[in-house]
Design an enzyme around this catalytic site. Sequence first.
Site, PDB file in Angstrom:
ATOM      1  N   GLU A 155     -31.355  19.366   4.263  1.00 31.03           N
ATOM      2  CA  GLU A 155     -31.110  19.756   5.587  1.00 31.03           C
ATOM      3  C   GLU A 155     -31.428  21.268   6.024  1.00 31.03           C
ATOM      4  OE1 GLU A 155     -28.075  16.468   7.540  1.00 31.03           O
ATOM      5  OE2 GLU A 155     -27.458  18.323   6.962  1.00 31.03           O
ATOM      6  N   GLU A 204     -30.609   9.968   6.270  1.00 31.98           N
ATOM      7  CA  GLU A 204     -29.330   9.927   6.443  1.00 31.98           C
ATOM      8  C   GLU A 204     -28.963   9.298   7.851  1.00 31.98           C
ATOM      9  OE1 GLU A 204     -26.742  13.423   6.091  1.00 31.98           O
ATOM     10  OE2 GLU A 204     -27.930  14.052   4.126  1.00 31.98           O
TER      11      GLU A 204
END
Length: 507
Positions: free
Chosen positions: A280, A400
């Site tokens: 991320e 995710e």
Amino acid sequence: MSSVWYCCGNKWKPQELAKDEAAGHKCKGLGLPLLKKLLHLLLAHVLRYGLKVIYAAFILNVLLGHVSSLLVDTRYENSELEEYYVSSSRISNRITDHNEMDEDAWTMVQKSGNQFIVNGQPFYVNGFNTYWLMVFAVDQSTRGKVSEVFQQASAVGLSVCRTWAFNDGQWRALQTSPSVYDEDVFKALDFVVSEAQKYKIRLILSLVNNWEAYGGKSQYAKWGKAAGLNLTSDDDFFSHPTLKSYYKAHVHTVLNRVNTITNITYKDDPTIFAWELMNEPRCESDPSGNKLQAWIEEMAVYVKSIDPKHLVEIGLEGFYGPSTPNKVQYNPNTYAQQVGTDFIRNHQVLGVDFASVHIYPDSWISQSISDAHVEFTKSWMQAHIDDAENFLGMPVVFSEFGVSTKDPGYNATYRDTLISTVYKTLLNSTKKGGSGGGSLLWQLFPEGTDYMDDGYAIVLSKSASTSNIISLQSTRLKTFNSLCSWRCRWGCKRKHPLENFHYHDEL
């Protein structure tokens, strides 16, 4: 109901090829690829059933008799195709045959256009995240949990796991300081890789964190300050030469690691599905995205310079940025376009093989559960699948997604609905040969690890309905993987028979 399997070489009966040819049916993607499949299948049957040589020769003669015509015209007329229903028993038999033929083949995952392929077959991903595997493998008292989660994941057909190949300067750190490693922790990562191979699960290994957990870019900044560097923020990780050299050294060490259990160098190990540059990444100090873009360009090429065999992905959440102002409407909020990431621009970098996207409406929109979260999930996924096809020419993995049990209004039915929404959206792409490459649940836990639960953990033994949904998706994707050669590209213009398949739940 016809028992003939026509389209794209997915399944056929040699004795009916002549009738098929006479009717004018030609399937896109046949020819040499089909001949190879026919000969491989013939060999498999000879090995399995001990067919008499004369009978085998007869079948081979039938097959070869049609090769020249198959090579001349390789396109079905869609008006001629016969629709049929794919029964679960036939699918099961075909998958069994495929697995028996290739059970010893454990080769690198590759990419062809917008599809993953393994051994010339599509590889659509149904997988999961369990980030803490390396840390648990350090201690013999918890190492068994690694095997347990792989065993449970394998039992429901999950084929890819995303986990951390980093722990920087923290408790049980892999990298205790720049280029200094704890060998016991590295051996724990060796165990994770070897155990994944044992259960035929491939790994996406992430190389650093954007967040402070497990060290991340903030730990690199701390190391830099301790070395006397004049740094202004943790985002200097992306631009300061010394911090970039720390990261490159870590990449070099991990990729060149020789597994102490398997004796296979990581960069040569097909158990590893892909390298992820960062979990991320965000660079909020530069909303233009230029700083992060330059880092991605440099590091993707660097990883490929060491390991050209494995796939590489960035680890992005999927937010649209300044380069595509017409697409920021798909972002979950206005803040998302100010964090320095830029989905399309970032993924057009040389060395990046597939796109990554995360899905967290309960974090991005509102914590309270609502139907709006499901609708956002659909539009968010479809926008990225379309962009991966139309602008990037690569697969996209929703690496995710999940929902927290701590969210107001949470219930298990909603979680199942969210997971089913993700799976169905992917299947709608898969049946068309689209860029929806797969998904990874956040996250799978074995029993007895509740103290690690961030609210998103799924314990399969305690979640029968969720487990069934996951297993069904695995079966469906395994069927797609098994029944169609990647060269086919789902070329039949009339409704593909597998389009009907995924709406039947009897599997």
